[in-house]
Scaffold this motif. Structure first.
Motif, mmCIF file in Angstrom:
data_model
loop_
_atom_site.group_PDB
_atom_site.id
_atom_site.type_symbol
_atom_site.label_atom_id
_atom_site.label_comp_id
_atom_site.label_asym_id
_atom_site.label_seq_id
_atom_site.Cartn_x
_atom_site.Cartn_y
_atom_site.Cartn_z
ATOM 1 N N PHE A 161 77.617 87.073 22.144
ATOM 2 C CA PHE A 161 77.801 86.124 23.287
ATOM 3 C C PHE A 161 76.520 86.289 24.249
ATOM 4 N N VAL A 162 75.856 85.372 24.665
ATOM 5 C CA VAL A 162 74.864 85.269 25.607
ATOM 6 C C VAL A 162 75.368 84.356 26.895
ATOM 7 N N THR A 163 75.100 84.826 27.820
ATOM 8 C CA THR A 163 75.289 84.003 29.068
ATOM 9 C C THR A 163 74.019 83.435 29.620
ATOM 10 N N GLY A 164 73.935 82.132 30.072
ATOM 11 C CA GLY A 164 73.078 81.492 30.359
ATOM 12 C C GLY A 164 72.017 82.211 31.567
ATOM 13 N N SER A 165 72.886 82.581 32.603
ATOM 14 C CA SER A 165 72.245 83.095 33.668
ATOM 15 C C SER A 165 71.664 84.446 33.542
ATOM 16 N N ASP A 166 71.875 84.814 32.376
ATOM 17 C CA ASP A 166 71.097 86.312 32.090
ATOM 18 C C ASP A 166 69.702 85.974 31.556
ATOM 19 N N PHE A 167 69.302 84.609 31.002
ATOM 20 C CA PHE A 167 68.092 84.405 30.641
ATOM 21 C C PHE A 167 67.387 83.208 31.276
ATOM 22 N N GLN A 168 68.103 82.394 31.450
ATOM 23 C CA GLN A 168 67.649 80.971 31.922
ATOM 24 C C GLN A 168 66.874 80.938 33.175
ATOM 25 N N LEU A 169 67.017 82.040 34.066
ATOM 26 C CA LEU A 169 66.387 82.148 35.443
ATOM 27 C C LEU A 169 64.993 82.914 35.360
ATOM 28 N N LYS A 170 64.738 83.529 34.215
ATOM 29 C CA LYS A 170 63.588 84.271 33.930
ATOM 30 C C LYS A 170 62.240 83.542 34.355
ATOM 31 N N LYS A 171 61.194 84.100 34.689
ATOM 32 C CA LYS A 171 59.905 83.456 34.887
ATOM 33 C C LYS A 171 59.436 82.830 33.501
ATOM 34 N N GLU A 172 59.342 83.208 32.578
ATOM 35 C CA GLU A 172 58.929 82.705 31.341
ATOM 36 C C GLU A 172 59.798 81.385 30.928
ATOM 37 N N TYR A 173 60.992 81.450 30.879
ATOM 38 C CA TYR A 173 61.907 80.304 30.639
ATOM 39 C C TYR A 173 61.646 79.191 31.506
ATOM 40 N N ILE A 174 61.567 79.483 32.882
ATOM 41 C CA ILE A 174 61.360 78.531 33.716
ATOM 42 C C ILE A 174 59.975 77.983 33.683
ATOM 43 N N PHE A 175 58.971 78.675 33.227
ATOM 44 C CA PHE A 175 57.525 78.271 33.302
ATOM 45 C C PHE A 175 57.551 77.267 31.905
ATOM 46 N N ASP A 176 58.355 77.593 30.879
ATOM 47 C CA ASP A 176 58.518 76.731 29.759
ATOM 48 C C ASP A 176 59.171 75.302 30.083
ATOM 49 N N ALA A 177 60.206 75.534 30.804
ATOM 50 C CA ALA A 177 60.846 74.345 31.454
ATOM 51 C C ALA A 177 60.071 73.424 32.065
ATOM 52 N N GLN A 181 77.126 59.645 36.946
ATOM 53 C CA GLN A 181 77.520 58.564 37.777
ATOM 54 C C GLN A 181 76.739 58.254 38.928
ATOM 55 N N ASN A 182 76.241 59.126 39.732
ATOM 56 C CA ASN A 182 75.104 58.909 40.665
ATOM 57 C C ASN A 182 74.009 60.221 40.356
ATOM 58 N N PRO A 183 73.248 59.760 39.207
ATOM 59 C CA PRO A 183 72.385 60.956 38.637
ATOM 60 C C PRO A 183 71.611 61.873 39.489
ATOM 61 N N LYS A 184 71.733 63.151 39.454
ATOM 62 C CA LYS A 184 71.176 64.182 40.010
ATOM 63 C C LYS A 184 69.933 64.458 39.299
ATOM 64 N N VAL A 185 68.825 64.857 39.922
ATOM 65 C CA VAL A 185 67.537 65.504 39.113
ATOM 66 C C VAL A 185 68.108 66.827 38.219
ATOM 67 N N SER A 186 69.203 67.390 38.692
ATOM 68 C CA SER A 186 69.562 68.545 37.793
ATOM 69 C C SER A 186 70.292 68.132 36.443
ATOM 70 N N GLU A 187 70.807 66.869 36.396
ATOM 71 C CA GLU A 187 71.289 66.258 35.094
ATOM 72 C C GLU A 187 70.174 65.979 34.100
ATOM 73 N N LEU A 188 68.876 65.703 34.873
ATOM 74 C CA LEU A 188 67.806 65.572 33.842
ATOM 75 C C LEU A 188 67.047 66.712 33.376
ATOM 76 N N ILE A 189 67.358 67.764 34.302
ATOM 77 C CA ILE A 189 66.782 69.099 33.468
ATOM 78 C C ILE A 189 67.819 69.490 32.459
ATOM 79 N N TYR A 190 68.894 69.279 32.628
ATOM 80 C CA TYR A 190 69.829 69.766 31.228
ATOM 81 C C TYR A 190 69.417 69.720 30.079
ATOM 82 N N PRO A 191 69.068 68.673 29.459
ATOM 83 C CA PRO A 191 68.703 68.343 28.162
ATOM 84 C C PRO A 191 67.270 69.353 27.719
ATOM 85 N N VAL A 192 66.324 69.452 29.030
ATOM 86 C CA VAL A 192 65.129 70.168 28.850
ATOM 87 C C VAL A 192 65.572 71.819 28.430
#
Length: 334
Positions: free
Chosen positions: A107-123, A146-157
């Motif tokens: 099990f891996v939780t998203g918030s444990d690695f998706q907020l790290k510098k390297e990940y954000i830089f790749d995003a 429905q009323n698309p947020k910028v965050s919803e476009l980040i989702y697939p990235v």
């Protein structure tokens, strides 16, 4: 059944089958990941891809489950930022206790690695290569939009990058994820990472039948894995299950994607005057008998209820003792 057929069983589409064949031939230690966004109550629909992971385990593939709490927030705040950890704990327990794992997945939780510098830089790098049109297409069947947020476009990235950061060879998802999985195959190489094998499972029909979505807001459309035995029996008894019909039949789908992968073979119990007990070796024989109207919906439903009650017993017992967690998550979770 050889490894390739076991991996392909109960899947809807693979991108690509040739890539999967090559992977199985050339690599000894293979890992697959499934991301589950913590968007709402954990229900039976999740057990289609999770049941597929039992096949992966039998094929010697290492399973990784991403508790995608960041994704749930990106998807129009289907999980609030202040509930990320609480939702993650709830989902992990549901998955951990909901299936009879031979080898428990990692099990891996998203918030444990998706907020790290390297990940954000790749995003950020990947976002500079992705047009709004392409990101919108990728996200269109998964996020609310429905009323698309910028965050919803980040989702697939983020979902594309998860393949690299989890070091997975395969990503597993439902057919609603197809646009995101295709995006990942196309765009990861643009930032120097290899494309992965993408495997898709079908979406299960609501217990109310085709045309009604599976939702906590629609009574009787789904089953939470910690519901009472009486509730499971009632919902399965009321489920859409026309005699002799296989297509869009949620009862048959649950047998195919959950019961048979776990039990391998089953016995339907019925009175002698209705033909007596019948042992069934696999889903193909089950479908053949049901299509020929040699199995009655009531007998099939009774067996399914017993199996679900047994399989979900650990989760039910745990949440019976931890009702405060469910209460803190809101009424939809209770």
């Amino acid at each position: 059944m050889d490894k390739l057929e076991l991996v392909k069983r109960n899947t809807e589409e693979i991108l690509t089958e040739k890539a999967l064949e090559d992977l199985l031939k050339k690599k000894k230690e293979i890992s697959a990941y499934l991301g589950i966004a913590t968007t709402g109550p954990f229900h039976m629909g999740y057990f289609v891809p999770l049941g597929k992971m039992l096949d992966f385990d039998s094929a010697g593939i290492k399973n990784i489950i991403l508790i995608a709490n960041i994704h749930a927030a990106l998807d129009d705040l289907k999980c609030s930022w202040d509930e990320l950890d609480k939702r993650a704990e709830y989902y992990k327990k549901c998955i951990e206790l909901g299936l009879p794992w031979n080898r428990k997945p990692k099990f891996v939780t998203g918030s444990d690695f998706q907020l790290k510098k390297e990940y954000i830089f790749d995003a950020l790098k990947l976002s500079t290569l992705s047009t709004v049109k392409r990101a919108t297409r990728a996200a269109s069947e998964v996020t609310r939009m429905q009323n698309p947020k910028v965050s919803e476009l980040i989702y697939p990235v983020f979902q594309a990058l998860d393949e690299e950061y989890l070091k997975a060879d395969i990503q597993l998802g439902g057919t609603d994820q197809r646009h995101i999985l295709a995006y990942a195959r196309e765009y990861l190489p643009k930032v120097g990472y290899k494309s992965r094998v993408e495997i898709m499972t079908p979406l299960i029909t609501s217990l109310k039948g085709a045309g009604t979505k599976m939702s906590a807001s629609i009574p009787g459309s789904s089953i939470k894995i910690y519901e009472s035995e009486d509730s499971v029996k009632k919902k399965i008894n009321d489920a859409y299950c026309p005699i002799g019909e296989i297509k869009s039949n949620p009862v048959i789908q649950l047998y195919q994607h959950l019961i048979f992968p776990i039990r391998k073979k089953i016995k339907i119990e019925r009175p002698k005057k209705f033909g007596g007990d019948v042992s069934i070796k696999d889903i193909d024989e089950f479908k053949k008998l049901y299509s020929a109207k040699k199995l009655h919906p009531l007998d099939v439903k009774n067996k399914l209820s017993k199996e679900l009650i047994t399989i979900f017993s650990k989760a039910r017992n745990y949440f019976d003792k931890n009702k405060d967690l469910l209460k803190s998550l809101g009424k939809d979770f209770q």
